[in-house]
Scaffold this motif. Structure first.
Motif, mmCIF file in Angstrom:
data_model
loop_
_atom_site.group_PDB
_atom_site.id
_atom_site.type_symbol
_atom_site.label_atom_id
_atom_site.label_comp_id
_atom_site.label_asym_id
_atom_site.label_seq_id
_atom_site.Cartn_x
_atom_site.Cartn_y
_atom_site.Cartn_z
ATOM 1 N N GLN A 1 37.777 51.816 88.350
ATOM 2 C CA GLN A 1 38.285 50.685 88.962
ATOM 3 C C GLN A 1 38.285 48.598 87.600
ATOM 4 O OE1 GLN A 1 38.968 48.502 92.677
ATOM 5 N NE2 GLN A 1 41.203 48.133 92.517
ATOM 6 N N VAL A 2 39.079 48.483 87.047
ATOM 7 C CA VAL A 2 38.901 47.646 86.612
ATOM 8 C C VAL A 2 39.244 46.082 86.974
ATOM 9 C CG1 VAL A 2 40.279 46.034 84.183
ATOM 10 C CG2 VAL A 2 40.553 48.939 84.587
ATOM 11 N N GLN A 3 38.145 45.388 86.590
ATOM 12 C CA GLN A 3 38.613 43.873 87.319
ATOM 13 C C GLN A 3 38.761 43.100 86.371
ATOM 14 O OE1 GLN A 3 36.756 43.393 90.385
ATOM 15 N NE2 GLN A 3 34.992 44.874 90.697
ATOM 16 N N LEU A 4 39.118 42.123 87.410
ATOM 17 C CA LEU A 4 39.742 40.811 86.833
ATOM 18 C C LEU A 4 40.005 39.347 87.644
ATOM 19 C CD1 LEU A 4 43.612 42.662 86.190
ATOM 20 C CD2 LEU A 4 42.043 42.059 84.259
ATOM 21 N N VAL A 5 39.462 38.872 86.562
ATOM 22 C CA VAL A 5 39.256 37.334 87.204
ATOM 23 C C VAL A 5 40.261 36.379 86.626
ATOM 24 C CG1 VAL A 5 37.152 35.982 87.681
ATOM 25 C CG2 VAL A 5 36.707 38.295 88.050
ATOM 26 N N ARG A 26 36.469 45.652 81.090
ATOM 27 C CA ARG A 26 37.059 46.318 80.251
ATOM 28 C C ARG A 26 37.808 46.181 78.992
ATOM 29 N NH1 ARG A 26 39.709 51.841 82.590
ATOM 30 N NH2 ARG A 26 37.603 51.640 83.871
ATOM 31 N N SER A 27 37.608 46.271 77.717
ATOM 32 C CA SER A 27 38.440 46.209 77.116
ATOM 33 C C SER A 27 40.004 46.173 77.475
ATOM 34 C CB SER A 27 38.408 47.265 75.884
ATOM 35 O OG SER A 27 39.529 47.326 74.609
ATOM 36 N N ILE A 28 41.102 44.848 77.173
ATOM 37 C CA ILE A 28 42.299 45.428 77.182
ATOM 38 C C ILE A 28 43.286 46.296 76.714
ATOM 39 C CG2 ILE A 28 42.041 42.606 78.527
ATOM 40 C CD1 ILE A 28 43.188 41.441 76.194
ATOM 41 N N ARG A 71 46.990 36.834 74.339
ATOM 42 C CA ARG A 71 45.551 37.693 74.674
ATOM 43 C C ARG A 71 44.687 37.032 73.304
ATOM 44 N NH1 ARG A 71 48.630 42.462 74.205
ATOM 45 N NH2 ARG A 71 48.289 42.918 72.157
ATOM 46 N N ASP A 72 43.457 37.707 74.059
ATOM 47 C CA ASP A 72 42.165 37.139 72.613
ATOM 48 C C ASP A 72 41.320 38.730 72.830
ATOM 49 O OD1 ASP A 72 39.705 37.121 71.387
ATOM 50 O OD2 ASP A 72 39.936 35.486 72.162
ATOM 51 N N ASN A 73 41.734 40.005 72.242
ATOM 52 C CA ASN A 73 41.055 41.299 72.715
ATOM 53 C C ASN A 73 39.286 41.198 72.253
ATOM 54 O OD1 ASN A 73 44.038 42.239 72.714
ATOM 55 N ND2 ASN A 73 43.914 42.499 70.412
ATOM 56 N N ALA A 74 38.778 40.681 71.004
ATOM 57 C CA ALA A 74 37.534 40.491 71.517
ATOM 58 C C ALA A 74 36.902 39.874 72.779
ATOM 59 C CB ALA A 74 37.086 39.734 69.965
ATOM 60 N N LYS A 75 37.338 38.993 73.665
ATOM 61 C CA LYS A 75 37.156 38.551 74.907
ATOM 62 C C LYS A 75 37.283 39.220 76.281
ATOM 63 C CE LYS A 75 36.594 33.792 72.790
ATOM 64 N NZ LYS A 75 36.331 32.491 73.338
ATOM 65 N N ASN A 76 38.091 40.266 75.887
ATOM 66 C CA ASN A 76 39.042 40.740 76.865
ATOM 67 C C ASN A 76 39.580 39.582 78.233
ATOM 68 O OD1 ASN A 76 37.722 43.491 75.512
ATOM 69 N ND2 ASN A 76 36.243 43.513 76.822
ATOM 70 N N GLY A 97 47.127 43.687 85.000
ATOM 71 C CA GLY A 97 46.944 45.064 84.317
ATOM 72 C C GLY A 97 47.300 46.337 85.250
ATOM 73 N N VAL A 98 47.976 46.834 84.285
ATOM 74 C CA VAL A 98 48.649 47.684 84.081
ATOM 75 C C VAL A 98 48.236 49.353 83.138
ATOM 76 C CG1 VAL A 98 51.087 48.577 84.439
ATOM 77 C CG2 VAL A 98 50.845 46.605 85.154
ATOM 78 N N ARG A 99 48.144 50.260 83.533
ATOM 79 C CA ARG A 99 47.681 51.402 82.677
ATOM 80 C C ARG A 99 48.383 52.469 83.162
ATOM 81 N NH1 ARG A 99 43.720 55.326 82.028
ATOM 82 N NH2 ARG A 99 42.793 55.146 84.050
ATOM 83 N N TYR A 100 49.250 53.110 81.973
ATOM 84 C CA TYR A 100 50.050 54.352 82.086
ATOM 85 C C TYR A 100 49.120 55.845 82.137
ATOM 86 C CZ TYR A 100 54.067 51.934 82.895
ATOM 87 O OH TYR A 100 55.171 51.129 83.736
ATOM 88 N N VAL A 101 49.440 56.438 82.540
ATOM 89 C CA VAL A 101 48.012 58.144 82.745
ATOM 90 C C VAL A 101 49.643 59.011 82.400
ATOM 91 C CG1 VAL A 101 46.266 59.301 83.831
ATOM 92 C CG2 VAL A 101 46.530 56.793 84.047
ATOM 93 N N LEU A 102 49.548 59.829 81.603
ATOM 94 C CA LEU A 102 50.685 61.135 81.479
ATOM 95 C C LEU A 102 50.912 61.661 82.744
ATOM 96 C CD1 LEU A 102 49.554 61.663 78.315
ATOM 97 C CD2 LEU A 102 51.423 60.420 78.764
ATOM 98 N N SER A 103 49.026 61.897 83.294
ATOM 99 C CA SER A 103 49.039 63.095 84.997
ATOM 100 C C SER A 103 50.031 62.296 85.675
ATOM 101 C CB SER A 103 48.042 63.650 84.482
ATOM 102 O OG SER A 103 46.814 62.173 85.598
ATOM 103 N N MET A 104 49.846 60.964 86.613
ATOM 104 C CA MET A 104 50.799 60.809 86.911
ATOM 105 C C MET A 104 51.791 60.375 86.755
ATOM 106 S SD MET A 104 46.914 57.698 87.658
ATOM 107 C CE MET A 104 48.035 57.625 89.660
ATOM 108 N N ASP A 105 52.861 60.190 88.804
ATOM 109 C CA ASP A 105 54.159 59.707 87.733
ATOM 110 C C ASP A 105 54.464 58.522 87.977
ATOM 111 O OD1 ASP A 105 54.643 62.107 91.134
ATOM 112 O OD2 ASP A 105 54.798 62.586 88.824
ATOM 113 N N GLY A 106 53.111 57.077 88.219
ATOM 114 C CA GLY A 106 53.607 55.802 87.816
ATOM 115 C C GLY A 106 52.507 55.223 87.568
ATOM 116 N N PRO A 107 52.420 53.945 87.149
ATOM 117 C CA PRO A 107 51.093 53.605 86.410
ATOM 118 C C PRO A 107 50.229 52.561 87.454
ATOM 119 C CG PRO A 107 52.663 52.202 87.069
ATOM 120 C CD PRO A 107 53.834 52.789 87.273
#
Length: 121
Positions: A1-5, A26-28, A71-76, A97-107
Motif C-alpha cells: 500500500q502507498v503511504q501518503l502523509v 514511493r515514486s509518484i 509536484r516534485d517528482n524527485a521528492k515524491n 493517489g490513484v493508480r489504474y491497473v489493467l487487470s482491474m475494473d477500477g482504480p
C-alpha cells in the motif's frame, strides 16, 4: 500500500496563504493521478484539485484562480498552494493517489490522514 502523509495545515487569516505538502512512500510516477480533497464537518468530501501523470490539472470551481496543485517528482511530493484564502476553505484536507491497473475494473485509491486548515475572518 502507498503511504501518503500531509503537512502544512494550520490557522491563517482570510486573504492569507498556505502551502500543503503530500509526501509519498514511493515514486509518484507510479501513480496515474494525485489530488487534494477536503471535508468540512457535516459535509461530504469534495475534490479540490487534481494532477495527472502527464501534468494535466483540474480544479473545483470554488478554488480556481486561488489554488495551484504541483509536484516534485524527485521528492515524491505533491503540493497545494492556497492563496487568497476564505473562511469557506476551512476543512480537513486529504491527499489522494490513484493508480489504474489493467487487470482491474477500477482504480486503486490511496489516502493520507488529513491536515486541518482553518481560515479566520
Amino acid at each position: 500500500q502507498v503511504q501518503l502523509v500531509e503537512s502544512g495545515g494550520g490557522l491563517v487569516q482570510a486573504g492569507g496563504s498556505l502551502r500543503l505538502s503530500c509526501a509519498a512512500s514511493r515514486s509518484i510516477l507510479s501513480l496515474n493521478a494525485m489530488g487534494w480533497y477536503r471535508q468540512a464537518p457535516g459535509k461530504q468530501r469534495e475534490l479540490v484539485a487534481r494532477i495527472t501523470s502527464s501534468s494535466s490539472t483540474n480544479y473545483a470551481d470554488s478554488v480556481k484562480g486561488r489554488f495551484t496543485i504541483s509536484r516534485d517528482n524527485a521528492k515524491n511530493t505533491v503540493y497545494l498552494q492556497m492563496n487568497s484564502l476564505k473562511p469557506e476553505d476551512t476543512a480537513v484536507y486529504y491527499c489522494n493517489g490513484v493508480r489504474y491497473v489493467l487487470s482491474m475494473d477500477g482504480p486503486l485509491n490511496y489516502w493520507g490522514q488529513g491536515t486541518q486548515v482553518t481560515v479566520s475572518s
